[in-house]
Design a protein around this motif. Structure first.
Motif, PDB file in Angstrom:
ATOM      1  N   ARG A  67       0.811  -1.221   0.000  1.00  0.00           N
ATOM      2  CA  ARG A  67       0.000   0.000   0.000  1.00  0.00           C
ATOM      3  C   ARG A  67       0.845   1.272   0.000  1.00  0.00           C
ATOM      4  O   ARG A  67       0.445   2.300  -0.521  1.00  0.00           O
ATOM      5  CB  ARG A  67      -0.935  -0.014   1.210  1.00  0.00           C
ATOM      6  N   TRP A  68       2.056   1.205   0.563  1.00  0.00           N
ATOM      7  CA  TRP A  68       2.887   2.400   0.614  1.00  0.00           C
ATOM      8  C   TRP A  68       3.246   2.872  -0.785  1.00  0.00           C
ATOM      9  O   TRP A  68       3.419   4.071  -1.011  1.00  0.00           O
ATOM     10  CB  TRP A  68       4.135   2.149   1.442  1.00  0.00           C
ATOM     11  N   ARG A  69       3.356   1.915  -1.726  1.00  0.00           N
ATOM     12  CA  ARG A  69       3.681   2.309  -3.095  1.00  0.00           C
ATOM     13  C   ARG A  69       2.538   3.109  -3.717  1.00  0.00           C
ATOM     14  O   ARG A  69       2.752   4.134  -4.379  1.00  0.00           O
ATOM     15  CB  ARG A  69       3.994   1.088  -3.942  1.00  0.00           C
ATOM     16  N   ALA A  70       1.322   2.608  -3.542  1.00  0.00           N
ATOM     17  CA  ALA A  70       0.165   3.320  -4.079  1.00  0.00           C
ATOM     18  C   ALA A  70       0.060   4.718  -3.461  1.00  0.00           C
ATOM     19  O   ALA A  70      -0.196   5.713  -4.152  1.00  0.00           O
ATOM     20  CB  ALA A  70      -1.112   2.527  -3.822  1.00  0.00           C
ATOM     21  N   ASN A  71       0.274   4.790  -2.124  1.00  0.00           N
ATOM     22  CA  ASN A  71       0.206   6.095  -1.461  1.00  0.00           C
ATOM     23  C   ASN A  71       1.297   7.033  -1.958  1.00  0.00           C
ATOM     24  O   ASN A  71       1.068   8.235  -2.136  1.00  0.00           O
ATOM     25  CB  ASN A  71       0.327   5.910   0.057  1.00  0.00           C
ATOM     26  N   ALA A  72       2.487   6.494  -2.175  1.00  0.00           N
ATOM     27  CA  ALA A  72       3.591   7.323  -2.658  1.00  0.00           C
ATOM     28  C   ALA A  72       3.290   7.873  -4.050  1.00  0.00           C
ATOM     29  O   ALA A  72       3.536   9.054  -4.335  1.00  0.00           O
ATOM     30  CB  ALA A  72       4.883   6.517  -2.674  1.00  0.00           C
ATOM     31  N   LEU A  73       2.748   7.024  -4.926  1.00  0.00           N
ATOM     32  CA  LEU A  73       2.403   7.486  -6.274  1.00  0.00           C
ATOM     33  C   LEU A  73       1.324   8.565  -6.218  1.00  0.00           C
ATOM     34  O   LEU A  73       1.403   9.580  -6.930  1.00  0.00           O
ATOM     35  CB  LEU A  73       1.919   6.312  -7.129  1.00  0.00           C
ATOM     36  N   ALA A  74       0.300   8.352  -5.379  1.00  0.00           N
ATOM     37  CA  ALA A  74      -0.788   9.327  -5.288  1.00  0.00           C
ATOM     38  C   ALA A  74      -0.278  10.664  -4.749  1.00  0.00           C
ATOM     39  O   ALA A  74      -0.621  11.741  -5.273  1.00  0.00           O
ATOM     40  CB  ALA A  74      -1.909   8.783  -4.397  1.00  0.00           C
ATOM     41  N   LEU A  75       0.550  10.624  -3.698  1.00  0.00           N
ATOM     42  CA  LEU A  75       1.081  11.863  -3.136  1.00  0.00           C
ATOM     43  C   LEU A  75       1.993  12.576  -4.133  1.00  0.00           C
ATOM     44  O   LEU A  75       1.955  13.813  -4.256  1.00  0.00           O
ATOM     45  CB  LEU A  75       1.842  11.564  -1.848  1.00  0.00           C
ATOM     46  N   GLY A 113      -4.556   4.066  -8.133  1.00  0.00           N
ATOM     47  CA  GLY A 113      -5.752   3.255  -7.955  1.00  0.00           C
ATOM     48  C   GLY A 113      -6.517   3.525  -6.678  1.00  0.00           C
ATOM     49  O   GLY A 113      -6.158   4.407  -5.886  1.00  0.00           O
ATOM     50  N   PRO A 114      -7.568   2.743  -6.428  1.00  0.00           N
ATOM     51  CA  PRO A 114      -8.482   3.017  -5.307  1.00  0.00           C
ATOM     52  C   PRO A 114      -7.918   2.692  -3.937  1.00  0.00           C
ATOM     53  O   PRO A 114      -8.504   3.086  -2.926  1.00  0.00           O
ATOM     54  CB  PRO A 114      -9.693   2.121  -5.626  1.00  0.00           C
ATOM     55  N   ASP A 115      -6.801   1.973  -3.864  1.00  0.00           N
ATOM     56  CA  ASP A 115      -6.269   1.620  -2.546  1.00  0.00           C
ATOM     57  C   ASP A 115      -5.443   2.731  -1.923  1.00  0.00           C
ATOM     58  O   ASP A 115      -5.154   2.691  -0.722  1.00  0.00           O
ATOM     59  CB  ASP A 115      -5.409   0.346  -2.652  1.00  0.00           C
ATOM     60  N   ALA A 116      -5.017   3.708  -2.712  1.00  0.00           N
ATOM     61  CA  ALA A 116      -4.248   4.822  -2.154  1.00  0.00           C
ATOM     62  C   ALA A 116      -5.156   5.657  -1.250  1.00  0.00           C
ATOM     63  O   ALA A 116      -6.310   5.946  -1.597  1.00  0.00           O
ATOM     64  CB  ALA A 116      -3.674   5.673  -3.278  1.00  0.00           C
ATOM     65  N   TRP A 117      -4.619   6.080  -0.105  1.00  0.00           N
ATOM     66  CA  TRP A 117      -5.436   6.808   0.873  1.00  0.00           C
ATOM     67  C   TRP A 117      -6.027   8.072   0.267  1.00  0.00           C
ATOM     68  O   TRP A 117      -7.205   8.375   0.466  1.00  0.00           O
ATOM     69  CB  TRP A 117      -4.567   7.171   2.081  1.00  0.00           C
ATOM     70  N   LEU A 118      -5.229   8.820  -0.478  1.00  0.00           N
ATOM     71  CA  LEU A 118      -5.709  10.075  -1.055  1.00  0.00           C
ATOM     72  C   LEU A 118      -6.878   9.834  -2.001  1.00  0.00           C
ATOM     73  O   LEU A 118      -7.882  10.564  -1.977  1.00  0.00           O
ATOM     74  CB  LEU A 118      -4.563  10.774  -1.796  1.00  0.00           C
ATOM     75  N   ASN A 119      -6.769   8.801  -2.805  1.00  0.00           N
ATOM     76  CA  ASN A 119      -7.850   8.493  -3.749  1.00  0.00           C
ATOM     77  C   ASN A 119      -9.083   7.968  -3.022  1.00  0.00           C
ATOM     78  O   ASN A 119     -10.219   8.310  -3.374  1.00  0.00           O
ATOM     79  CB  ASN A 119      -7.370   7.457  -4.762  1.00  0.00           C
ATOM     80  N   ARG A 120      -8.854   7.138  -1.999  1.00  0.00           N
ATOM     81  CA  ARG A 120      -9.971   6.488  -1.305  1.00  0.00           C
ATOM     82  C   ARG A 120     -10.710   7.450  -0.379  1.00  0.00           C
ATOM     83  O   ARG A 120     -11.935   7.404  -0.283  1.00  0.00           O
ATOM     84  CB  ARG A 120      -9.423   5.298  -0.498  1.00  0.00           C
ATOM     85  N   ARG A 121      -9.977   8.350   0.271  1.00  0.00           N
ATOM     86  CA  ARG A 121     -10.579   9.202   1.284  1.00  0.00           C
ATOM     87  C   ARG A 121     -10.951  10.598   0.785  1.00  0.00           C
ATOM     88  O   ARG A 121     -11.865  11.218   1.327  1.00  0.00           O
ATOM     89  CB  ARG A 121      -9.607   9.342   2.473  1.00  0.00           C
TER      90      ARG A 121
END
Length: 485
Positions: A67-75, A113-121
């Motif tokens: 999940r940290w990868r998805a969050n890093a990409l989103a940020l 994708g939808p698992d990133a915190w920024l996208n999900r929240r």
């Protein structure tokens, strides 16, 4: 197969390379041409291709499993978009590499994708999703509303007016989404939509070509007012009525195509019998040509190197203009000054006079053999343009001097430039503002002509009769002081 992905990447890469190449030559086609903007849309198409390729999609999903990868990409994506909002302004070369900030940022947000915190929240909040649904029609609506408001207002509208127009844009965008976009994408008759849209595009293309060929249709019922005819008269003058007055043959830009001309007509740099006056600058310098020629004595000729969108310069040439025509024009001008040794070199340009190193420019011109140098100050500038201002606000009373829509900054710039050049004894300053303006208003009609003969044909370029008037009132005394008799 992966044909669609390969084709998308190939076309997108070619479009991106074209964008960063053309923007250095001419920003206008780089911004408006579809060929230089395809890559931005194809970035999204690349994601679509990845989505339908099962093997590649599995690789992406495996990469994003942590999940940290998805969050890093989103940020990272959000930071790039924010950086684009903050950093991209009128001083940047745009569109070019700077477009990578919003495009790549959006790409990374979508990949996350939808698992990133920024996208999900955050980006999944109903209000944000709703704005996303209407975002494209919102983009289409806000532009003309704000643009026409600026045209009608003569300047940037007040904040409350702009906020009201944005609110109206939101309502129109939602209606467009529900009544147009939704039926096209999801309606029961969507199979016939593509042929219908293609047919509509062909018809619009034909209408556009016909309208451009006819230089507009002034006889439409909506255009039959005196105001519309006045605006049309000066618009046609701008397009087809200036070649002789401005000497189009002395412009390194071809007026029809905007391509760079290889060389000027030889008549542009012929020496006079006793005196040669040399006119140097951009299209505002061209506007002085007719008036100057009318005031020259029989033993003198006007040499002219005036290139659209290219100010006079002796170094640090503007290389952003197509085919480096400014560099070509200025090098040629200096060569001709050296050859002709003119009695007087007159320099004029649209704006930015207070930012020019006039001491260096005049020193170089005198070193090349000219006897004297004159700098023409700011021209009266009108927003959106003098014909439209006159048609919309002053058609009934037809005053000689007009303040409406006049850029008041020209008065400050005129005083600043006069003070700067007063310290240079080798340079004469020619103030148009002193002769054409009074009490915060400037001459709108040409004295001695009909009530609708205006001084400027657009936001500042002189009409032929306006040029003649400036020649009599401003340029003739200058020529006499320079000994051109």
């Amino acid at each position: 197969g992966r044909g669609p992905l390969v084709m998308t990447l190939a076309i997108g890469t070619a479009s991106f390379l074209a964008a960063i190449w053309i923007v250095r030559i001419d920003r206008t086609p780089a911004f408006f041409s579809p060929w230089t903007r395809f890559w931005e849309l194809l970035a999204g198409a690349t994601l679509a291709c990845l989505e339908i390729d099962r093997e590649l999609k599995m690789l992406v999903d495996r990469f994003l499993a942590g999940r940290w990868r998805a969050n890093a990409l989103a940020l990272a994506g959000a930071a790039m978009i924010a950086a684009g909002v903050i950093l991209i302004d009128s001083t940047r070369v745009f569109p070019g590499l700077w477009v990578m900030l919003p495009v790549a940022g959006t790409f990374l947000l979508l990949v996350a994708g939808p698992d990133a915190w920024l996208n999900r929240r955050v980006l999944s909040l109903p209000a944000v999703v709703w704005v996303g649904l209407i975002s494209y029609p919102l983009y289409l609506w806000h532009w003309p509303l704000l643009s026409f408001a600026r045209v009608m207002n003569g300047t940037t509208p007040p904040v409350l007016s702009r906020l009201a127009l944005i609110a109206i844009s939101v309502v129109l965008a939602w209606l467009t989404y529900r009544l147009v976009e939704w039926p096209i994408r999801y309606g029961s008759r969507r199979r016939g939509i593509v042929p219908l849209l293609v047919t509509a595009m062909v018809v619009l293309l034909a209408v556009g070509i016909t309208t451009d060929t006819a230089v507009g249709f002034i006889n439409r019922p909506i255009n039959r007012s005196d105001a519309a005819h006045l605006v049309d008269y000066y618009e046609r003058m701008r397009k087809v009525g200036l070649r002789e007055a401005y000497r189009a043959e002395c412009d390194f830009m071809e007026w029809g195509t905007e391509d760079a001309r290889r060389e000027l007509d030889p008549s542009c740099v012929v020496a006079g019998r006793d005196h040669t006056v040399f006119l140097w600058g951009d299209s505002f310098a061209q506007a002085l040509s007719l008036g100057l020629r009318e005031q020259l004595p029989a033993n003198a000729l006007l040499a002219q190197v005036t290139t659209s969108a290219c100010v006079a310069a002796v170094d640090n040439f503007d290389l952003s203009v197509r085919d480096r025509r400014c560099e070509k024009a200025n090098l040629y001008a200096m060569d001709q000054i050296r050859r002709l040794s003119p009695s007087l070199v007159i320099v004029a340009q649209a704006g930015g006079q207070t930012g020019v190193d006039w001491e260096a420019l005049s020193a170089r011109v005198l070193q090349l053999g000219a006897r004297s140098v004159a700098v023409v100050g700011p021209f009266p500038l009108w927003r959106p343009g003098l014909p439209r201002i006159f048609a919309e606000h002053h058609l009934e009373e037809r005053p000689e001097y007009v303040r409406t829509g006049l850029d008041q900054d020209v008065f400050t710039h005129d005083r600043e430039l006069a003070a700067m050049l007063a310290e240079l004894p080798s340079v004469s300053y020619v103030s148009l503002i002193d002769r054409l303006c009074r009490n915060g208003a400037c001459l709108a009609r040409v004295p001695g002509e009909s009530d609708l003969e205006l001084m400027a044909l657009d936001f500042g370029h002189l009409t032929p009769k306006g040029s003649s008037y400036v020649g009599r009132m401003v340029m003739k005394p200058l020529l006499e002081r320079a000994g051109v008799r």
